[in-house]
Motif scaffolding. Structure first.
Motif, PDB file in Angstrom:
ATOM      1  N   LEU A   1      -3.295  -4.872 -12.402  1.00 38.59           N
ATOM      2  CA  LEU A   1      -3.891  -3.590 -12.786  1.00 38.59           C
ATOM      3  C   LEU A   1      -3.259  -2.426 -12.020  1.00 38.59           C
ATOM      4  O   LEU A   1      -3.458  -1.272 -12.367  1.00 38.59           O
ATOM      5  CB  LEU A   1      -5.405  -3.609 -12.513  1.00 38.59           C
ATOM      6  N   GLY A   2      -2.493  -2.724 -10.972  1.00 33.88           N
ATOM      7  CA  GLY A   2      -1.917  -1.665 -10.129  1.00 33.88           C
ATOM      8  C   GLY A   2      -2.780  -1.570  -8.897  1.00 33.88           C
ATOM      9  O   GLY A   2      -3.976  -1.320  -9.009  1.00 33.88           O
ATOM     10  N   SER A   3      -2.183  -1.770  -7.708  1.00 35.94           N
ATOM     11  CA  SER A   3      -3.024  -1.993  -6.533  1.00 35.94           C
ATOM     12  C   SER A   3      -3.957  -0.846  -6.166  1.00 35.94           C
ATOM     13  O   SER A   3      -5.088  -1.062  -5.784  1.00 35.94           O
ATOM     14  CB  SER A   3      -2.135  -2.294  -5.332  1.00 35.94           C
ATOM     15  N   ASP A   4      -3.467   0.372  -6.278  1.00 37.64           N
ATOM     16  CA  ASP A   4      -4.298   1.482  -5.816  1.00 37.64           C
ATOM     17  C   ASP A   4      -4.552   2.489  -6.917  1.00 37.64           C
ATOM     18  O   ASP A   4      -3.846   2.522  -7.914  1.00 37.64           O
ATOM     19  CB  ASP A   4      -3.613   2.193  -4.644  1.00 37.64           C
ATOM     20  N   THR A   5      -5.552   3.337  -6.680  1.00 40.64           N
ATOM     21  CA  THR A   5      -5.819   4.421  -7.614  1.00 40.64           C
ATOM     22  C   THR A   5      -4.632   5.373  -7.580  1.00 40.64           C
ATOM     23  O   THR A   5      -4.201   5.781  -6.509  1.00 40.64           O
ATOM     24  CB  THR A   5      -7.088   5.163  -7.182  1.00 40.64           C
ATOM     25  N   ALA A   6      -4.093   5.696  -8.750  1.00 44.12           N
ATOM     26  CA  ALA A   6      -2.898   6.540  -8.795  1.00 44.12           C
ATOM     27  C   ALA A   6      -3.282   8.011  -8.950  1.00 44.12           C
ATOM     28  O   ALA A   6      -4.020   8.368  -9.863  1.00 44.12           O
ATOM     29  CB  ALA A   6      -2.014   6.102  -9.944  1.00 44.12           C
ATOM     30  N   GLU A   7      -2.828   8.811  -8.035  1.00 35.55           N
ATOM     31  CA  GLU A   7      -3.151  10.249  -8.057  1.00 35.55           C
ATOM     32  C   GLU A   7      -2.191  10.983  -8.991  1.00 35.55           C
ATOM     33  O   GLU A   7      -1.084  10.524  -9.237  1.00 35.55           O
ATOM     34  CB  GLU A   7      -2.961  10.835  -6.652  1.00 35.55           C
ATOM     35  N   LEU A   8      -2.629  12.167  -9.433  1.00 34.67           N
ATOM     36  CA  LEU A   8      -1.712  13.042 -10.169  1.00 34.67           C
ATOM     37  C   LEU A   8      -0.761  13.687  -9.169  1.00 34.67           C
ATOM     38  O   LEU A   8      -1.171  14.026  -8.053  1.00 34.67           O
ATOM     39  CB  LEU A   8      -2.493  14.143 -10.897  1.00 34.67           C
ATOM     40  N   GLU A   9       0.490  13.818  -9.562  1.00 37.84           N
ATOM     41  CA  GLU A   9       1.487  14.436  -8.669  1.00 37.84           C
ATOM     42  C   GLU A   9       1.625  15.901  -9.065  1.00 37.84           C
ATOM     43  O   GLU A   9       2.401  16.233  -9.948  1.00 37.84           O
ATOM     44  CB  GLU A   9       2.838  13.731  -8.838  1.00 37.84           C
TER      45      GLU A   9
END
Ligand code: GDP
Length: 296
Positions: free
Chosen positions: A86-94
């Motif tokens: 699922l993708g290890s971490d919550t992905a932030e907006l850049e």
């Protein structure tokens, strides 16, 4: 969402945990069941296959089977692999670029793009104090631009005034200079959708991306469409430099395959989940929480 997958996996794990000793054959049988459960949840075939291979290798390769609690260890391996998938971490907006940071939303018609544009604009203003402008580049669907303007009123977000007869590229140019001139932090571009992926749509998006140089290009996909959502994502990611995915209708009873396959198929993180029709119904996507929900 994920209920039936969760039940199926729960059954497999219960059987694993219930046994003191495990043989390699036991693990292989359990993993066959995991594979079927994933496929029934609409996970893409290569993704399910890779997942099971990876878990099996870890489970039989290390000293797991000789440990005191082999069942529990195998369950832990599955859990970690699921988070990985699922993708290890919550992905932030850049958004750390010279303002305005452009966020472009792309996707098929009906995927929830316009609603999500407004939801995200509202969220960025509320949670990060960003000054956000929205513009609709959808000149194909009658009233698409008006729809965004209405959502702008409902969320207190400025929308670019509508000028009839402009092309998407012309609107994007006008939006960019207007947002720059008025000191907006973020410019959200809601692009036109189509019923199916076609070349004209891709060319239009590339032309807009060329002039707007977005900090984020987010693909909006409907999680209820399962395998189709994954196919759409893979076509888009081949042609447009996506930076992330937003899954809508995660409040519905999707079987979860789209969420589970998306990262592996596109290589891009799921950044947000749409959780309803209301304009505050959007959440950052938390892989660990979702994995926790699936594994109960
Ligand atoms: P677009 O054609 O991609 O711009 O799609 P819209 O934004 O017009 O959305 C189509 C429909 O889906 C609308 O009725 C939205 O209210 C609904 N919708 C969008 N996101 C969600 C979501 O996360 N959950 C639910 N239940 N409905 C959603």
């Amino acid at each position: 969402m994920f209920d039936s997958l969760s039940d199926r996996l729960g059954g497999v794990f219960e059987r694993l945990r219930g046994r003191g000793a495990l043989s390699e054959a036991d693990v292989r049988t359990a993993m066959r069941e995991v594979r079927i459960a994933l496929l029934e949840a609409d996970v893409a075939l290569p993704v399910a296959r890779d997942f099971v291979e990876k878990v099996t290798e870890q489970a039989v390769g290390q000293n797991v089977l000789r440990s005191v609690t082999p069942g529990q260890q195998v369950v832990k391996i599955v859990h970690d692999a699921l988070i990985d998938m699922l993708g290890s971490d919550t992905a932030e907006l850049e958004l750390g670029v010279t303002p305005p940071a452009v966020i472009m939303l792309v996707g098929l018609q009906g995927s929830g793009k316009t609603t999500t544009t407004a939801k995200l604009a509202r969220l960025l203003a509320k949670s990060q104090g960003k000054k956000v402008m929205m513009a609709s580049l959808d000149v194909n669907r009658p009233a698409a631009q008006e729809q965004l303007a209405v959502l702008g009123t409902q969320t207190d977000t400025v929308t670019l005034p509508i000028v009839a007869g402009q092309t998407p590229v012309e609107i994007a140019r006008r939006a960019l200079s207007s947002a720059k001139l008025q000191g907006f932090d973020v410019l959200m571009l809601d692009t036109a959708g189509r019923l199916h992926v076609d070349q004209a749509l891709m060319d239009e998006m590339k032309a807009v991306a060329d002039i707007a140089t977005p900090a984020e290009i987010l693909l909006v996909v409907d999680s209820l469409t399962g395998q189709d959502a994954v196919n759409v994502a893979s076509s888009f990611s081949e042609q447009v430099p996506l930076t992330g995915v937003i899954l809508t209708r995660m409040d519905g009873d999707a079987r979860g395959g789209a969420a589970l396959s998306m990262r592996a198929v596109t290589g891009k993180p799921i950044k947000f989940a749409g959780m309803g029709e209301k304009l505050d119904a959007i959440e950052p996507f938390h892989p660990k929480r979702v994995a926790g929900r699936i594994l109960g």
